[in-house]
Design a protein around this motif. Structure first.
Motif, mmCIF file in Angstrom:
data_model
loop_
_atom_site.group_PDB
_atom_site.id
_atom_site.type_symbol
_atom_site.label_atom_id
_atom_site.label_comp_id
_atom_site.label_asym_id
_atom_site.label_seq_id
_atom_site.Cartn_x
_atom_site.Cartn_y
_atom_site.Cartn_z
ATOM 1 N N LYS A 21 8.085 2.000 -18.441
ATOM 2 C CA LYS A 21 9.360 1.309 -18.275
ATOM 3 C C LYS A 21 10.304 2.236 -17.540
ATOM 4 C CE LYS A 21 12.826 -0.842 -21.301
ATOM 5 N NZ LYS A 21 13.396 -1.611 -20.229
ATOM 6 N N GLY A 22 10.974 1.712 -16.542
ATOM 7 C CA GLY A 22 11.978 2.510 -15.831
ATOM 8 C C GLY A 22 13.344 1.923 -16.054
ATOM 9 N N GLN A 23 14.291 2.444 -15.339
ATOM 10 C CA GLN A 23 15.678 1.985 -15.463
ATOM 11 C C GLN A 23 15.810 0.501 -15.102
ATOM 12 O OE1 GLN A 23 18.325 3.770 -16.339
ATOM 13 N NE2 GLN A 23 20.121 3.048 -15.253
ATOM 14 N N PHE A 24 15.085 0.104 -14.040
ATOM 15 C CA PHE A 24 15.230 -1.272 -13.549
ATOM 16 C C PHE A 24 13.937 -2.066 -13.667
ATOM 17 C CE2 PHE A 24 17.272 1.843 -10.684
ATOM 18 C CZ PHE A 24 18.590 1.633 -11.040
ATOM 19 N N SER A 25 12.905 -1.467 -14.214
ATOM 20 C CA SER A 25 11.596 -2.112 -14.093
ATOM 21 C C SER A 25 10.688 -1.891 -15.295
ATOM 22 C CB SER A 25 10.906 -1.522 -12.862
ATOM 23 O OG SER A 25 11.001 -0.118 -12.923
ATOM 24 N N GLU A 26 9.647 -2.722 -15.321
ATOM 25 C CA GLU A 26 8.572 -2.526 -16.295
ATOM 26 C C GLU A 26 7.271 -2.527 -15.518
ATOM 27 O OE1 GLU A 26 9.004 -5.539 -19.294
ATOM 28 O OE2 GLU A 26 10.443 -4.273 -20.370
ATOM 29 N N LEU A 40 1.234 -3.642 -11.986
ATOM 30 C CA LEU A 40 2.183 -4.688 -11.625
ATOM 31 C C LEU A 40 3.572 -4.227 -12.060
ATOM 32 C CD1 LEU A 40 2.765 -7.633 -10.657
ATOM 33 C CD2 LEU A 40 2.453 -8.334 -13.034
ATOM 34 N N LYS A 41 4.445 -4.067 -11.074
ATOM 35 C CA LYS A 41 5.801 -3.607 -11.383
ATOM 36 C C LYS A 41 6.731 -4.802 -11.306
ATOM 37 C CE LYS A 41 8.854 0.124 -9.956
ATOM 38 N NZ LYS A 41 8.788 1.497 -9.517
ATOM 39 N N LYS A 42 7.488 -5.009 -12.378
ATOM 40 C CA LYS A 42 8.412 -6.148 -12.414
ATOM 41 C C LYS A 42 9.838 -5.632 -12.402
ATOM 42 C CE LYS A 42 5.655 -9.596 -14.855
ATOM 43 N NZ LYS A 42 6.177 -10.800 -14.181
ATOM 44 N N LEU A 89 0.645 -2.976 -7.155
ATOM 45 C CA LEU A 89 0.414 -1.620 -6.656
ATOM 46 C C LEU A 89 -0.960 -1.104 -7.039
ATOM 47 C CD1 LEU A 89 3.669 -0.121 -8.224
ATOM 48 C CD2 LEU A 89 3.329 -0.494 -5.788
ATOM 49 N N GLU A 90 -1.394 -0.136 -6.290
ATOM 50 C CA GLU A 90 -2.577 0.628 -6.704
ATOM 51 C C GLU A 90 -2.222 1.342 -8.019
ATOM 52 O OE1 GLU A 90 -3.388 3.579 -3.747
ATOM 53 O OE2 GLU A 90 -5.004 4.475 -4.892
ATOM 54 N N ILE A 91 -3.176 1.444 -8.913
ATOM 55 C CA ILE A 91 -2.872 2.108 -10.191
ATOM 56 C C ILE A 91 -3.363 3.558 -10.171
ATOM 57 C CG2 ILE A 91 -5.022 1.388 -11.371
ATOM 58 C CD1 ILE A 91 -3.047 0.810 -13.821
ATOM 59 N N ALA A 92 -2.587 4.427 -10.775
ATOM 60 C CA ALA A 92 -3.039 5.822 -10.926
ATOM 61 C C ALA A 92 -3.312 6.001 -12.418
ATOM 62 C CB ALA A 92 -1.959 6.772 -10.447
ATOM 63 N N ASP A 93 -4.513 6.469 -12.730
ATOM 64 C CA ASP A 93 -4.957 6.406 -14.125
ATOM 65 C C ASP A 93 -4.888 7.713 -14.906
ATOM 66 O OD1 ASP A 93 -6.861 7.641 -12.668
ATOM 67 O OD2 ASP A 93 -8.441 6.166 -12.985
ATOM 68 N N VAL A 145 4.734 11.802 -8.382
ATOM 69 C CA VAL A 145 3.427 12.154 -7.805
ATOM 70 C C VAL A 145 2.385 11.795 -8.857
ATOM 71 C CG1 VAL A 145 1.936 14.009 -6.958
ATOM 72 C CG2 VAL A 145 4.383 14.032 -6.401
ATOM 73 N N PHE A 146 1.640 10.755 -8.572
ATOM 74 C CA PHE A 146 0.633 10.301 -9.530
ATOM 75 C C PHE A 146 -0.677 11.030 -9.278
ATOM 76 C CE2 PHE A 146 3.702 6.868 -9.147
ATOM 77 C CZ PHE A 146 4.003 6.662 -10.489
ATOM 78 N N ILE A 147 -1.448 11.138 -10.349
ATOM 79 C CA ILE A 147 -2.730 11.831 -10.220
ATOM 80 C C ILE A 147 -3.822 10.906 -10.752
ATOM 81 C CG2 ILE A 147 -4.050 13.865 -10.977
ATOM 82 C CD1 ILE A 147 -1.421 15.383 -11.047
ATOM 83 N N GLY A 156 4.100 8.169 -5.093
ATOM 84 C CA GLY A 156 4.400 6.794 -5.496
ATOM 85 C C GLY A 156 5.886 6.612 -5.658
ATOM 86 N N ASP A 157 6.247 5.444 -6.191
ATOM 87 C CA ASP A 157 7.632 5.132 -6.491
ATOM 88 C C ASP A 157 8.542 5.442 -5.302
ATOM 89 O OD1 ASP A 157 9.402 3.999 -8.109
ATOM 90 O OD2 ASP A 157 9.536 5.622 -9.567
ATOM 91 N N LEU A 158 8.156 4.935 -4.155
ATOM 92 C CA LEU A 158 8.909 5.215 -2.933
ATOM 93 C C LEU A 158 10.312 4.651 -3.101
ATOM 94 C CD1 LEU A 158 6.017 4.218 -0.496
ATOM 95 C CD2 LEU A 158 6.316 6.319 -1.765
ATOM 96 N N ALA A 171 24.786 6.437 -11.684
ATOM 97 C CA ALA A 171 24.774 6.951 -13.050
ATOM 98 C C ALA A 171 23.367 7.440 -13.357
ATOM 99 C CB ALA A 171 25.159 5.849 -14.016
ATOM 100 N N HIS A 172 22.395 6.627 -12.954
ATOM 101 C CA HIS A 172 21.009 6.957 -13.258
ATOM 102 C C HIS A 172 20.560 8.229 -12.538
ATOM 103 C CE1 HIS A 172 16.818 6.609 -13.962
ATOM 104 N NE2 HIS A 172 16.578 6.537 -12.673
ATOM 105 N N SER A 173 20.946 8.336 -11.243
ATOM 106 C CA SER A 173 20.427 9.491 -10.512
ATOM 107 C C SER A 173 21.036 10.778 -11.052
ATOM 108 C CB SER A 173 20.649 9.335 -9.010
ATOM 109 O OG SER A 173 22.005 9.204 -8.744
#
Ligand SMILES: Nc1ncnc2c1ncn2[C@@H]1O[C@H](COP(=O)(O)OP(=O)(O)OP(=O)(O)O)[C@@H](O)[C@H]1O
Length: 304
Positions: A21-26, A40-42, A89-93, A145-147, A156-158, A171-173
């Motif tokens: 979960k991020g600030q604006f997304s799940e 899947l990013k929502k 998105l491609e998933i990084a596991d 940077v996903f691994i 990722g997370d461009l 505020a978030h940054s």
């Protein structure tokens, strides 16, 4: 890889579990009809500043979909359903670089230089590719940077953050990532390709020092800004890390964006050092003779 072109395809994705979960997304781990795992990013569209930001964000995602590189998380598709922007998105596991850094820090161990270059060369290849397509990342930091379980590092997370409401984003940054902000970003004189280079230099430093170059205990924002403006960071131990590593950092973390390396120069050094750590002969250093372009206080290289 199956291409998702229609919003209807969303229904065919089988949700496995929520992975973050991020600030604006799940973000969810999902499976497509072929049984492939994807992310899947929502994103809630109401978090966007205004209609123009929404349109610009969609355009930016269309650009991101064109990026195809082993070291960049693929953006397969995007569509809006029920006021939600869905990005496949491609998933990084296997987690991200911040987790790896935390792991070493917790165990009071340093990342061997060989591993630093192993990951950094991949990160710099991804960045050089993005820049060659005239796209900036805008939010380079270890958590982005996903691994993968195969040890592949992927950017990722461009940075789509700029399309979100100014209030929330600012505020978030400040809570989230000010350690990696370049002087020109602090002074709001404009983000540019060299701002990504500043951040990638901070990232390289953090892989070795296990903390940001501008980290400080109980430091307020004013003190951080001053540190960043003066490029004031503790040197890496010279008995542990090579001079080339320290030189590359200083050619990325320097106040004047025009004096910073570009992504191509970063990748050349990273490739050399990666090859060197693998026991391969050092490829020629193309910057050895570039004295006229060398920042006056920052030698480009002094091979030992
Ligand atoms: N492609 C992906 N593969 C695997 N995990 C992912 C992927 N994308 C995001 N995640 C994970 O999902 C979580 C949430 O990511 P998201 O990008 O929504 O927010 P964030 O970047 O963590 O925070 P914010 O957007 O607030 O800066 C993070 O822990 C991230 O590691």
């Amino acid at each position: 890889m199956t291409q998702f072109l229609q919003a209807e395809d969303l229904a065919s994705l089988e949700v496995d579990k929520k992975i973050g979960k991020g600030q604006f997304s799940e973000v969810y781990r999902v499976k497509n009809k072929a049984g492939e795992c994807l992310a899947l990013k929502k994103i809630q569209l109401h978090a966007m500043k205004d209609k123009k930001s929404k349109d610009d964000c969609m355009k930016e995602i269309d650009l991101l979909k064109q990026l195809e590189h082993e070291n960049i998380i693929r953006y397969y598709a995007s569509f809006v359903v029920d006021k939600e922007l869905n990005i496949v998105l491609e998933i990084a596991d296997a987690g991200d670089l911040s987790r790896l850094i935390r792991h070493f820090k917790k165990n009071h161990r340093l990342l061997p230089e060989k591993s630093v270059w192993k990951y950094f060369v991949q990160i710099s290849r991804g960045l050089a590719y993005m820049h060659s397509k005239r796209i900036m990342h805008r939010d380079i930091k270890p958590a982005n940077v996903f691994i993968t379980s195969q040890g592949v590092a992927k950017l990722g997370d461009l940075g789509l953050g700029r399309f979100f409401s100014t209030q929330t984003y600012k505020a978030h940054s400040i809570v989230g990532t000010p350690y990696y902000m370049s002087p020109e970003r602090m002074n709001e004189t404009g983000y540019n390709f060299k701002s990504d280079i500043w951040s990638v230099g901070c990232l390289l430093y953090e892989m070795a020092a296990l903390q940001s170059p501008f980290f400080g205990e109980k430091m307020n924002l004013y003190a951080l800004v001053k540190k960043i403006e003066k490029c004031e960071y503790p040197p890496l131990p010279s008995n542990i890390y090579s001079q080339q590593l320290r030189l590359l950092i200083s050619n990325c973390i320097c106040n004047d964006p025009n004096k910073r390396f570009d992504a191509e120069q970063v990748v050349i050094i990273a490739e050399r050092m990666h090859a060197h750590c693998q026991g391969l002969p050092l490829p020629e250093n193309p910057f050895q003779q570039r004295n006229s372009e060398t920042p006056s206080n920052q030698p480009i290289s002094s091979e030992s």
